[in-house]
Design an enzyme around this catalytic site. Structure first.
Site, mmCIF file in Angstrom:
data_model
loop_
_atom_site.group_PDB
_atom_site.id
_atom_site.type_symbol
_atom_site.label_atom_id
_atom_site.label_comp_id
_atom_site.label_asym_id
_atom_site.label_seq_id
_atom_site.Cartn_x
_atom_site.Cartn_y
_atom_site.Cartn_z
ATOM 1 N N TYR B 129 0.835 -1.189 0.000
ATOM 2 C CA TYR B 129 0.000 0.000 0.000
ATOM 3 C C TYR B 129 0.875 1.246 0.000
ATOM 4 O O TYR B 129 1.821 1.338 0.792
ATOM 5 C CB TYR B 129 -0.932 0.019 1.214
ATOM 6 N N GLN B 190 -10.697 0.302 0.965
ATOM 7 C CA GLN B 190 -11.148 -0.517 -0.167
ATOM 8 C C GLN B 190 -9.961 -1.214 -0.850
ATOM 9 O O GLN B 190 -10.088 -2.352 -1.321
ATOM 10 C CB GLN B 190 -11.976 0.314 -1.158
ATOM 11 N N ASN B 213 -3.325 5.872 6.209
ATOM 12 C CA ASN B 213 -4.049 6.675 7.207
ATOM 13 C C ASN B 213 -4.837 5.766 8.155
ATOM 14 O O ASN B 213 -4.680 4.545 8.135
ATOM 15 C CB ASN B 213 -4.962 7.691 6.503
ATOM 16 N N SER B 236 6.702 9.147 13.565
ATOM 17 C CA SER B 236 8.136 8.887 13.459
ATOM 18 C C SER B 236 8.895 9.549 14.614
ATOM 19 O O SER B 236 8.434 10.545 15.174
ATOM 20 C CB SER B 236 8.620 9.446 12.115
ATOM 21 N N GLN B 258 13.281 15.015 11.393
ATOM 22 C CA GLN B 258 12.251 14.145 11.954
ATOM 23 C C GLN B 258 10.961 14.923 12.157
ATOM 24 O O GLN B 258 9.880 14.445 11.843
ATOM 25 C CB GLN B 258 12.749 13.595 13.299
ATOM 26 N N HIS B 261 8.202 15.501 9.399
ATOM 27 C CA HIS B 261 7.330 14.422 8.911
ATOM 28 C C HIS B 261 5.861 14.720 9.201
ATOM 29 O O HIS B 261 5.022 14.670 8.321
ATOM 30 C CB HIS B 261 7.712 13.073 9.526
ATOM 31 N N GLU B 326 12.546 4.623 17.331
ATOM 32 C CA GLU B 326 12.597 4.150 15.944
ATOM 33 C C GLU B 326 13.998 4.401 15.360
ATOM 34 O O GLU B 326 14.597 3.510 14.778
ATOM 35 C CB GLU B 326 11.534 4.917 15.140
ATOM 36 N N HIS B 327 14.478 5.640 15.512
ATOM 37 C CA HIS B 327 15.803 6.012 15.005
ATOM 38 C C HIS B 327 16.670 6.520 16.148
ATOM 39 O O HIS B 327 16.191 7.276 16.992
ATOM 40 C CB HIS B 327 15.719 7.161 13.984
ATOM 41 N N ASP B 360 16.972 6.994 5.430
ATOM 42 C CA ASP B 360 15.672 7.111 4.769
ATOM 43 C C ASP B 360 15.769 6.800 3.284
ATOM 44 O O ASP B 360 14.784 6.391 2.668
ATOM 45 C CB ASP B 360 15.122 8.535 4.925
ATOM 46 N N GLU B 414 -0.743 -36.471 28.951
ATOM 47 C CA GLU B 414 -1.622 -35.364 28.532
ATOM 48 C C GLU B 414 -3.027 -35.865 28.173
ATOM 49 O O GLU B 414 -3.877 -35.069 27.758
ATOM 50 C CB GLU B 414 -0.996 -34.613 27.344
ATOM 51 N N HIS B 419 -2.667 -39.887 20.033
ATOM 52 C CA HIS B 419 -1.283 -39.481 19.821
ATOM 53 C C HIS B 419 -0.342 -40.621 20.248
ATOM 54 O O HIS B 419 0.560 -41.018 19.515
ATOM 55 C CB HIS B 419 -0.948 -38.230 20.643
#
Lengths: 432, 432
Positions: B129, B190, B213, B236, B258, B261, B326-327, B360, B414, B419
Site C-alpha cells: 500500500y 477498499q 491513514n 516517526s 524528523q 514528517h 525508531e531512530h 531514509d 496429557e 497421539h
C-alpha cells in the site's frame, strides 16, 4: 467425513468449499474483554484477585498470586521419574534444534565506505500463557518457553489458571525445566492484561505467546501494539499424503491423533489408491470406539474429516499448497519430489514411521504452528519470535560524499527539505 | 520543546510522562471500515470503482483500475534523469543490503537418527500500500517492494490512490525499479479489502505491507488472520545522543528532519553539555523559518520535542532503552560502548556525519521501522517479512525406537491416547 475424487468434474467447487470451512467465527467477547483489561489496568492485583475468585473459584491475596519455589519443588517431586525423564528428553531435543536456529549478526563494509550492519537482540521479558484444566499441556510449556530462553530472554513469566486452586504438577515441572522465571496462578483475559500492563506483583512483558480460549485470544488482540503477541491459533489440522503401501491402521491413528484435539480439528488424507482410502476409512471407524476421547475425535472426523482421491500422487502438491496445512505427513516411497514442490505448510513429517505426534513432543522443531491456511504467510514459533533486529549504518565524511548527493536529490523530490539539508550541510560546498 | 535534567529530583516522573506521550489514540473508524470491506467482498470491482469515485473524485471502469504498462513507461519517461539516477543508486544499495539478510536453510542429523530441518520459502503474492497525494513517497515504494523481491516473491501488487486521477511519476518509476508486478489506482480501506479478498481485477495476496491513514490501518487490522500484515506505524521518532563537540546546526537539522514528517513526530536530544543544548535549541529556532514545512516541524518540536541533559553520556543508554526509539543517532567520539549497551532501537546511525536521512534513502537498511516503543519487541521490515519457515522431521523405524517411547509417555500423561497409539503402533511390541 467427506470423500472427494480429483477426477470428479465437480471437484474444484467441492475443494473450494472444503477450504472455506476452515475460516470460522467465534463468540464475540470484545466488550467483556475490554472491561477486564480496563479493570486490571486501573485496579491491578485487586482486579486479578477478584476475577480469579469469580472465574476460578479461588480466593487469593495478592501475595499468593505468584506460585512459590516451595510449591514448584513439591510439584516436581510428585511427578514420577519416567515422566520427568520423558520431559527432559523432549526439552533437550527442543533446545538443541532451536539453538541451531540462532541467527548471526551482519557487518558489511561497502565500496562507498559505509559500514552497514544488523544486530539481533533478545527481548527483555516475555509472557507465556498456559491454559488451565485439561488443556494445560506440559509439552506446550516447553515449546513456548524454550525458544525464548535459547534466544536469550532472561525474564519469562508464565500465567496459568488453577481452577479450584489445583496446580498441574507436570506443567510446573515443564516450566522449571524450560527455564521459566516466574509462575502466576492467573488465567483468562485478566492474565493477558497483567502481562501487558503490569501490576504491583506482575512486571509487564514485551511480548505474550501461548494458546488460550476466545477471551485470551481477544485480549491478546486488544493489547497488541502495546506489546507483541503471537498469532491467534485456530483448530489444529493435518494433511497426510499416503500411497497404498502404508498400513491403514497407522494412517488411521495419525488422522485420529489430530481429530482428538477438539471437535473443530481437521484431518485430511490424500491418496492415489481407492482400496487404501476404503481401508483407512474402515480403520478409523474400527479404532474410534477404543479411544478415551472418542466423542471428540468422532465429531471432528464426521464434520471436518476428508479423504481426497487423486489420479497420481504428484497432484497432491497443488492441493496441499492450497490447503497450506499446519501439519503435513508425506508417507510415500520417494518423498523428495513432493517435498520440493510443497510451498506452504507449517511443519512436514517425512516417512512412514514419522507420525505427527513425534513433532508434538520429542522431534525438536516447534509444535506451535500456523493454522487455517496461515502457513501461506506465517511460520511456527522459533527463536526469531524472541529476538528483534536493529540495523545500523556507520558513515564518515568521505562516505557521505559518495551517497549523500542522491539522498539530497530524493529528499528534495519528496518535499522533505530538512532531510535534504541535514545531509547537504555536511557536504563540501558545490564547486563554483 | 521541553527540557529535562537527569539530575533533577523530579526527573523520573517527568521522563515517565514523556514516555507516555507516545501512545496516542486515533479516530475510531472500525464500523465504517467494516462496511467498506464488506462491500468489496460482495461487490468486488464495482465497489472499488464506487469508492474511488466518491473518495478520489475519479470515475473509472473496472478495466481502468490497473495502471497500464504504457502509463508506467510514460511516467518514467517524464522523470528527470538525475532523479532516476538517485532512485537507482538507492534501489541498488537497498537491494544489496537486503540480499545479505537472506537466511539459510537448516538440515541436521542427530544422534538418535532423526533428520531435522528448516526451510525458508517466499510468499507467493504480497500487496504494497502506498498513500496518495503528498505522502506518496517513492523511497517507501523501494523500501517495501525490494525486500519482497529479494526474498523471491513473484507477485507484488501495489495499490496507490490517485486523487483526481493524478499519478505521481516518481512513485511509478520507483515501483518499476523495485520490481512491482502490478499497480492499481485504488486507495483506502477498499484497497486493503481488495488485496486481502481479491476482486475480478485484483488477485488476492498473502500479506499486505505499507503505511496508510487511519482507515488503511484499521482495514489492515480487520483483514489480519485472513492475510498477514505489517505492524501499524505510529508517528516517526528520533533520539540523538550527542556530545558538545558537534556542530549545533547539524544536530538541529537532524531534529528538524524528523519533526517535518508530521505534527505528531518526536525529536529528542540527549546531551551532557548545557552549552550545547542551548546552542541546538537556538539553532532549531533560527533554522525553522527557512523550512518549507516550518508549520509542521514547528508544531512537532513545540509539542513533542525534548532535550534531556545527563551528567555523563553513558547514562544515555538507559534512557534510550526505555524510549526504544525508531531512530537513534550516536554522535560522540567513541560510540562503541554506547552502541553495545543499546538493547532497544529500530535503527542506529553511528557517527557525526551519519544523519538519519541517509537511512531514509540511500543507506541500504530498511526505513520501515518500529515506532512508539515497539522496538522493544519488533523489528524493521526485512526479507524475513516475505519468507516463512517450514520445519521438517524425517524419521525411520530405528529413530522412532529411540525417541518414540518418550512421546508415548508424554502423550499418555496429557490424555491424548490417539497421539500415543500413533507412535506405539509403529514400535516393536514390548518384551514379554
Amino acid at each position: 467425513m467427506r470423500r472427494y475424487d480429483a477426477a470428479d468434474p465437480d471437484f474444484e467447487g467441492a475443494f473450494t468449499a472444503l477450504l472455506a470451512t476452515r475460516h470460522g467465527g467465534g463468540e464475540r467477547v470484545d466488550a467483556k474483554v475490554a472491561d477486564i483489561i480496563d479493570a486490571v489496568r486501573h485496579q491491578g492485583d485487586t482486579a486479578l484477585c477478584d476475577y480469579t475468585a469469580r472465574f476460578d473459584r479461588l480466593t487469593l491475596d495478592a501475595d499468593r498470586l505468584r506460585v512459590t519455589e516451595a510449591e514448584i519443588a513439591q510439584a516436581c517431586g510428585s511427578v514420577e521419574p519416567a515422566l520427568l525423564a520423558a520431559l527432559d528428553l523432549a526439552a533437550t531435543r527442543i533446545e538443541a534444534f532451536h539453538r541451531l536456529q540462532l541467527p548471526s549478526d551482519l557487518r558489511h563494509q561497502d565500496a562507498a565506505g559505509l559500514t552497514l550492519g544488523l544486530r539481533w537482540t533478545p527481548l527483555d521479558r516475555v509472557g507465556i500463557y498456559v491454559p488451565g484444566g485439561k488443556a494445560a499441556y506440559p509439552s506446550s510449556v516447553l515449546m513456548n518457553a524454550i525458544p525464548a530462553r535459547v534466544a536469550g530472554v532472561t525474564g519469562i513469566a508464565m500465567c496459568v489458571p488453577t481452577p479450584d486452586g489445583i496446580l498441574n504438577p507436570l506443567v510446573l515441572a515443564a516450566a522449571r525445566r524450560a527455564g521459566v522465571s516466574e509462575i502466576y496462578r492467573v488465567g483468562g483475559a485478566q492474565a493477558i492484561a497483567a502481562l501487558a500492563y503490569g501490576t504491583a506483583t506482575i512486571a509487564p512483558v514485551d511480548r505474550i505467546v501461548g494458546p488460550g480460549n476466545a477471551y485470551v485470544a481477544e485480549a491478546k488482540r486488544q493489547v497488541f501494539g502495546h506489546v507483541g503477541i503471537d498469532s491467534v491459533a485456530g483448530p489444529s489440522e493435518v494433511v497426510i499424503v499416503a500411497d497404498g503401501a502404508n498400513t491403514p491402521d497407522h494412517v488411521a491413528l495419525d488422522l485420529l491423533a489430530q481429530a482428538e484435539h477438539d471437535e473443530m480439528a481437521q484431518s485430511i488424507l490424500i491418496t492415489d489408491s481407492t482400496a487404501f482410502a476404503d481401508a483407512v476409512a474402515a480403520a478409523v471407524q474400527r479404532l474410534l470406539p477404543s479411544l478415551p476421547r472418542a466423542a471428540i475425535a468422532g465429531a471432528s472426523w464426521r464434520d471436518f474429516g476428508a479423504i481426497i482421491l487423486v489420479g497420481a500422487l504428484p497432484e497432491a502438491a497443488g492441493l496441499v499448497n492450497r490447503l497450506a496445512p499446519e501439519h503435513l505427513q508425506l508417507m510415500v516411497d520417494d518423498p523428495a519430489p513432493l517435498f520440493r514442490s510443497i510451498r506452504h505448510a507449517g511443519a512436514i513429517f517425512v516417512g512412514r514411521d514419522c507420525p505427527e505426534a513425534i513433532g508434538d513432543y520429542v522431534g525438536g522443531p516447534n509444535h506451535v504452528l500456523p493454522t487455517s491456511g496461515a502457513a501461506r504467510y506465517a511460520s511456527g514459533l522459533s527463536v526469531h519470535d524472541f529476538l528483534k533486529r536493529t540495523t545500523w549504518i556507520k558513515a564518515g565524511a568521505a562516505a557521505l560524499r559518495v551517497v549523500g548527493p542522491a539522498a539530497v536529490t530524493l529528499a528534495t523530490a519528496e518535499g522533505l527539505h530538512a532531510h535534504a539539508r541535514s545531509v547537504s550541510v555536511r557536504l563540501p560546498p558545490p564547486e563554483a
